[in-house]
Design a protein around this motif. Structure first.
Motif, PDB file in Angstrom:
ATOM      1  N   THR A 177     -37.983   2.813  39.296  1.00 57.64           N
ATOM      2  CA  THR A 177     -37.991   1.650  39.912  1.00 57.64           C
ATOM      3  C   THR A 177     -38.573   1.686  41.295  1.00 57.64           C
ATOM      4  O   THR A 177     -38.684   2.567  41.798  1.00 57.64           O
ATOM      5  CB  THR A 177     -36.478   0.950  39.787  1.00 57.64           C
ATOM      6  N   ALA A 178     -38.506   0.330  42.121  1.00 56.79           N
ATOM      7  CA  ALA A 178     -38.826   0.486  43.659  1.00 56.79           C
ATOM      8  C   ALA A 178     -37.866  -0.413  44.390  1.00 56.79           C
ATOM      9  O   ALA A 178     -37.012  -1.314  43.808  1.00 56.79           O
ATOM     10  CB  ALA A 178     -40.198  -0.072  43.601  1.00 56.79           C
ATOM     11  N   GLU A 179     -37.530   0.160  45.497  1.00 56.48           N
ATOM     12  CA  GLU A 179     -36.849  -0.656  46.361  1.00 56.48           C
ATOM     13  C   GLU A 179     -37.282  -2.066  46.628  1.00 56.48           C
ATOM     14  O   GLU A 179     -36.708  -2.930  46.892  1.00 56.48           O
ATOM     15  CB  GLU A 179     -36.295   0.225  47.577  1.00 56.48           C
ATOM     16  N   SER A 180     -38.618  -2.057  47.050  1.00 59.78           N
ATOM     17  CA  SER A 180     -39.334  -3.362  47.177  1.00 59.78           C
ATOM     18  C   SER A 180     -40.721  -3.239  47.087  1.00 59.78           C
ATOM     19  O   SER A 180     -40.855  -4.090  46.058  1.00 59.78           O
ATOM     20  CB  SER A 180     -38.920  -3.447  49.101  1.00 59.78           C
ATOM     21  N   LEU A 181     -41.577  -2.599  47.673  1.00 58.20           N
ATOM     22  CA  LEU A 181     -43.006  -2.794  47.526  1.00 58.20           C
ATOM     23  C   LEU A 181     -43.281  -2.189  46.350  1.00 58.20           C
ATOM     24  O   LEU A 181     -42.845  -0.786  45.854  1.00 58.20           O
ATOM     25  CB  LEU A 181     -43.764  -2.141  48.323  1.00 58.20           C
ATOM     26  N   MET A 182     -44.221  -2.371  45.273  1.00 54.50           N
ATOM     27  CA  MET A 182     -44.520  -1.842  44.096  1.00 54.50           C
ATOM     28  C   MET A 182     -45.277  -0.533  44.724  1.00 54.50           C
ATOM     29  O   MET A 182     -46.171  -0.396  45.376  1.00 54.50           O
ATOM     30  CB  MET A 182     -45.608  -2.915  43.496  1.00 54.50           C
ATOM     31  N   ASN A 183     -45.147   0.359  43.879  1.00 52.23           N
ATOM     32  CA  ASN A 183     -45.774   2.074  43.834  1.00 52.23           C
ATOM     33  C   ASN A 183     -46.259   2.368  42.524  1.00 52.23           C
ATOM     34  O   ASN A 183     -45.901   1.954  41.568  1.00 52.23           O
ATOM     35  CB  ASN A 183     -44.717   2.816  44.735  1.00 52.23           C
ATOM     36  N   ALA A 184     -46.745   3.394  42.666  1.00 52.95           N
ATOM     37  CA  ALA A 184     -47.411   4.181  41.523  1.00 52.95           C
ATOM     38  C   ALA A 184     -47.033   5.822  41.774  1.00 52.95           C
ATOM     39  O   ALA A 184     -47.408   6.338  42.504  1.00 52.95           O
ATOM     40  CB  ALA A 184     -48.840   4.208  41.229  1.00 52.95           C
ATOM     41  N   PHE A 185     -46.217   6.239  40.359  1.00 53.44           N
ATOM     42  CA  PHE A 185     -45.725   7.469  40.472  1.00 53.44           C
ATOM     43  C   PHE A 185     -46.844   8.268  39.371  1.00 53.44           C
ATOM     44  O   PHE A 185     -47.107   8.060  38.447  1.00 53.44           O
ATOM     45  CB  PHE A 185     -44.444   7.493  39.742  1.00 53.44           C
ATOM     46  N   PHE A 186     -47.159   9.442  40.349  1.00 52.88           N
ATOM     47  CA  PHE A 186     -48.449  10.148  39.721  1.00 52.88           C
ATOM     48  C   PHE A 186     -48.321  11.755  39.959  1.00 52.88           C
ATOM     49  O   PHE A 186     -48.410  12.111  40.999  1.00 52.88           O
ATOM     50  CB  PHE A 186     -49.763   9.656  39.972  1.00 52.88           C
ATOM     51  N   ILE A 187     -48.220  12.580  38.756  1.00 56.03           N
ATOM     52  CA  ILE A 187     -48.479  13.965  39.239  1.00 56.03           C
ATOM     53  C   ILE A 187     -49.633  14.341  38.421  1.00 56.03           C
ATOM     54  O   ILE A 187     -49.595  14.569  37.056  1.00 56.03           O
ATOM     55  CB  ILE A 187     -47.218  14.759  38.811  1.00 56.03           C
ATOM     56  N   PRO A 188     -50.921  14.564  38.905  1.00 55.33           N
ATOM     57  CA  PRO A 188     -52.152  14.660  38.177  1.00 55.33           C
ATOM     58  C   PRO A 188     -51.966  15.625  37.236  1.00 55.33           C
ATOM     59  O   PRO A 188     -52.666  15.553  36.122  1.00 55.33           O
ATOM     60  CB  PRO A 188     -53.275  14.705  39.201  1.00 55.33           C
ATOM     61  N   GLN A 189     -51.375  16.909  37.419  1.00 57.92           N
ATOM     62  CA  GLN A 189     -51.544  17.835  36.488  1.00 57.92           C
ATOM     63  C   GLN A 189     -50.725  17.866  35.287  1.00 57.92           C
ATOM     64  O   GLN A 189     -50.756  18.857  34.470  1.00 57.92           O
ATOM     65  CB  GLN A 189     -51.546  19.191  37.393  1.00 57.92           C
TER      66      GLN A 189
ATOM     67  N   VAL B   4     -47.533   5.827  36.157  1.00 57.40           N
ATOM     68  CA  VAL B   4     -46.826   4.871  35.777  1.00 57.40           C
ATOM     69  C   VAL B   4     -46.372   3.957  37.039  1.00 57.40           C
ATOM     70  O   VAL B   4     -45.872   4.714  38.054  1.00 57.40           O
ATOM     71  CB  VAL B   4     -45.466   5.037  35.183  1.00 57.40           C
ATOM     72  N   TYR B   5     -46.345   2.854  36.905  1.00 59.01           N
ATOM     73  CA  TYR B   5     -45.911   1.856  38.337  1.00 59.01           C
ATOM     74  C   TYR B   5     -44.299   1.744  38.445  1.00 59.01           C
ATOM     75  O   TYR B   5     -43.600   1.722  37.381  1.00 59.01           O
ATOM     76  CB  TYR B   5     -46.581   0.581  37.969  1.00 59.01           C
ATOM     77  N   ALA B   6     -43.958   1.706  39.659  1.00 57.99           N
ATOM     78  CA  ALA B   6     -42.454   1.578  40.126  1.00 57.99           C
ATOM     79  C   ALA B   6     -42.473   0.132  40.639  1.00 57.99           C
ATOM     80  O   ALA B   6     -43.257   0.152  41.639  1.00 57.99           O
ATOM     81  CB  ALA B   6     -42.046   2.615  40.614  1.00 57.99           C
TER      82      ALA B   6
ATOM     83  N   TYR C 254     -46.838  21.458  42.052  1.00 65.43           N
ATOM     84  CA  TYR C 254     -47.924  20.611  41.517  1.00 65.43           C
ATOM     85  C   TYR C 254     -47.602  19.509  42.714  1.00 65.43           C
ATOM     86  O   TYR C 254     -46.676  19.008  42.768  1.00 65.43           O
ATOM     87  CB  TYR C 254     -47.979  20.293  40.018  1.00 65.43           C
ATOM     88  N   ALA C 255     -49.058  19.132  42.951  1.00 62.45           N
ATOM     89  CA  ALA C 255     -48.739  17.784  43.909  1.00 62.45           C
ATOM     90  C   ALA C 255     -48.440  16.419  43.220  1.00 62.45           C
ATOM     91  O   ALA C 255     -49.074  16.301  42.207  1.00 62.45           O
ATOM     92  CB  ALA C 255     -50.196  17.804  44.675  1.00 62.45           C
ATOM     93  N   GLY C 256     -47.426  15.919  43.773  1.00 67.17           N
ATOM     94  CA  GLY C 256     -47.506  14.360  43.243  1.00 67.17           C
ATOM     95  C   GLY C 256     -47.485  13.552  44.361  1.00 67.17           C
ATOM     96  O   GLY C 256     -47.371  13.828  45.740  1.00 67.17           O
ATOM     97  N   MET C 257     -47.747  12.321  43.982  1.00 65.22           N
ATOM     98  CA  MET C 257     -48.125  11.058  45.100  1.00 65.22           C
ATOM     99  C   MET C 257     -47.789   9.804  44.578  1.00 65.22           C
ATOM    100  O   MET C 257     -47.523   9.536  43.302  1.00 65.22           O
ATOM    101  CB  MET C 257     -49.888  11.520  45.201  1.00 65.22           C
ATOM    102  N   SER C 258     -48.180   8.878  45.685  1.00 65.14           N
ATOM    103  CA  SER C 258     -48.202   7.572  45.169  1.00 65.14           C
ATOM    104  C   SER C 258     -49.753   7.141  45.226  1.00 65.14           C
ATOM    105  O   SER C 258     -50.439   7.239  46.074  1.00 65.14           O
ATOM    106  CB  SER C 258     -47.477   6.713  46.002  1.00 65.14           C
ATOM    107  N   SER C 259     -50.012   6.385  43.792  1.00 69.85           N
ATOM    108  CA  SER C 259     -51.498   6.311  43.769  1.00 69.85           C
ATOM    109  C   SER C 259     -51.804   4.760  43.862  1.00 69.85           C
ATOM    110  O   SER C 259     -52.882   4.370  43.822  1.00 69.85           O
ATOM    111  CB  SER C 259     -52.151   6.891  42.382  1.00 69.85           C
TER     112      SER C 259
END
Length: 357
Positions: A185-197, A202-204, A222-227
């Motif tokens: 889930t997200a506190e306010s703004l929509m984000n995207a959870f992504f671990i490429p490897q 999936v969006y939060a 492994y690198a994780g990010m908001s996409s």
């Protein structure tokens, strides 16, 4: 211009005139600058470390190969036609009134139709097979899935381990060869959870709960990010996913459970304030129902058991009360303590009523 004014090029060597040396130096610098940006590039999508990522890699390569069945022949035939029907080739047939060929029509329509149908069938099957909501079967019966609740904050990631009552910020620790069940889930703004490897993105979103199932087959970091762009601090919204052996994971959990910091409502309200570059804290004794309270706090206390959501009114009230007791961004603990009798008695304050209404 007279030819006598041009300096001859020495035999057996390169042009050593100042202009030639300058052009050569510029060419070398340009080549070096072109290589430098690529030196740090890694094709993480094509180097998966989990079964979901491996299947997605195969899907990408198969789809690419099938589409190249059209692209490559077109490029080759274009060059062939340029050469065969050039002006100087008098042996080529000249047909200025040619307009139709059934054989050509059959080829140019049949092959694309076969490719489109093949891709459609393959994507239909893999879409269901790689559904992020679909649980992953455990590798061994003694390795139950690890549950992780993810909250996208501005601009950081909060990871809650409800089965172990610990939480981290911008640090995800997972055991190898063990399915992981994410709730996001997200506190306010929509984000995207992504671990490429590891696999799927999936969006939060605030007020909603999404799911993701992944598994890592190799230990490593492994690198994780908001996409998905979510504001000024978006570029700093990344984290490391540490995949360890089961023994090292259990050891890390015990060490995390021994830390003195507690993640309660006031701590969460302070943590969810926008900011970047914060240290990576670890919390123990996480407030029960925190994730569900974050999902449902904008709707107030509710009974959502019919939809699989277990939102506790006390957790929501604690978060709302802590949020309403901020003064210039700082939590006023005296005001929070003053509201406690009313909240324990089930009476909403005016600020809480205004927020939930």
């Amino acid at each position: 211009m007279s030819m006598h004014n041009v300096s001859p090029i020495p035999r057996g060597g390169a042009d050593t005139t100042p202009g030639a040396r300058w052009h050569m130096w510029c060419a070398r610098v340009a080549a070096a600058m072109a290589v430098v940006p690529m030196s740090g590039c890694t094709l993480e999508l094509l180097d998966p470390k989990g079964s979901v990522g491996e299947q997605e890699k195969q899907l990408i390569l198969i789809a690419l190969g099938v589409m190249l069945l059209v692209v490559v022949p077109v490029i080759v035939l274009t060059l062939v036609f340029f050469w065969r029907y050039r002006e100087t080739n008098t042996a080529a047939t000249y047909s200025p009134k040619w307009a139709h060929s059934t054989k050509i029509e059959v080829v140019v329509w049949t092959i694309p139709v076969i490719i489109v149908v093949s891709l459609a069938v393959m994507i239909w099957e893999t879409t269901h097979k790689l559904d992020p909501y679909r649980p992953i079967e455990p590798v061994a019966s003694g390795k139950p899935p690890v549950r992780v609740e993810v909250v996208a904050l501005n601009w950081k990631w909060l990871f809650i381990y409800p089965d172990y009552h610990v939480a981290t910020v911008n640090k995800l620790v997972l055991p190898v060869d063990t399915p992981v069940e994410f709730k996001l889930t997200a506190e306010s703004l929509m984000n995207a959870f992504f671990i490429p490897q590891l696999g799927s993105m999936v969006y939060a979103m605030s007020g909603m709960e999404t799911k993701l199932h992944l598994i890592a087959n190799e230990t490593g970091t492994y690198a994780g990010m908001s996409s998905a762009y979510s504001g000024a601090g978006f570029s700093d919204m990344h984290f490391n996913a540490h995949v360890t052996s089961r023994g090292d994971f259990d050891k890390w959990v015990k060490e995390a459970q021994a830390v003195p910091d507690t993640l309660d409502a006031p701590t969460y309200v302070k943590l969810e304030q926008p900011g970047t570059g914060a240290p990576v804290p670890i919390y123990a004794n996480v407030m029960p129902g925190l994730f569900d309270a974050v999902v449902g706090k904008y709707m107030g206390p509710m009974d959502g058991t019919s939809q699989g959501m277990r939102v506790t009114g006390n957790a929501i009230d604690d978060i709302i009360a802590a949020a309403n007791c901020r003064v210039d961004g700082q939590l006023d603990r005296r005001a929070l303590l003053a509201q406690r009798p009313e909240r324990e008695a089930g009476v909403q304050t005016a600020a809480q009523r205004a927020l939930t209404e």
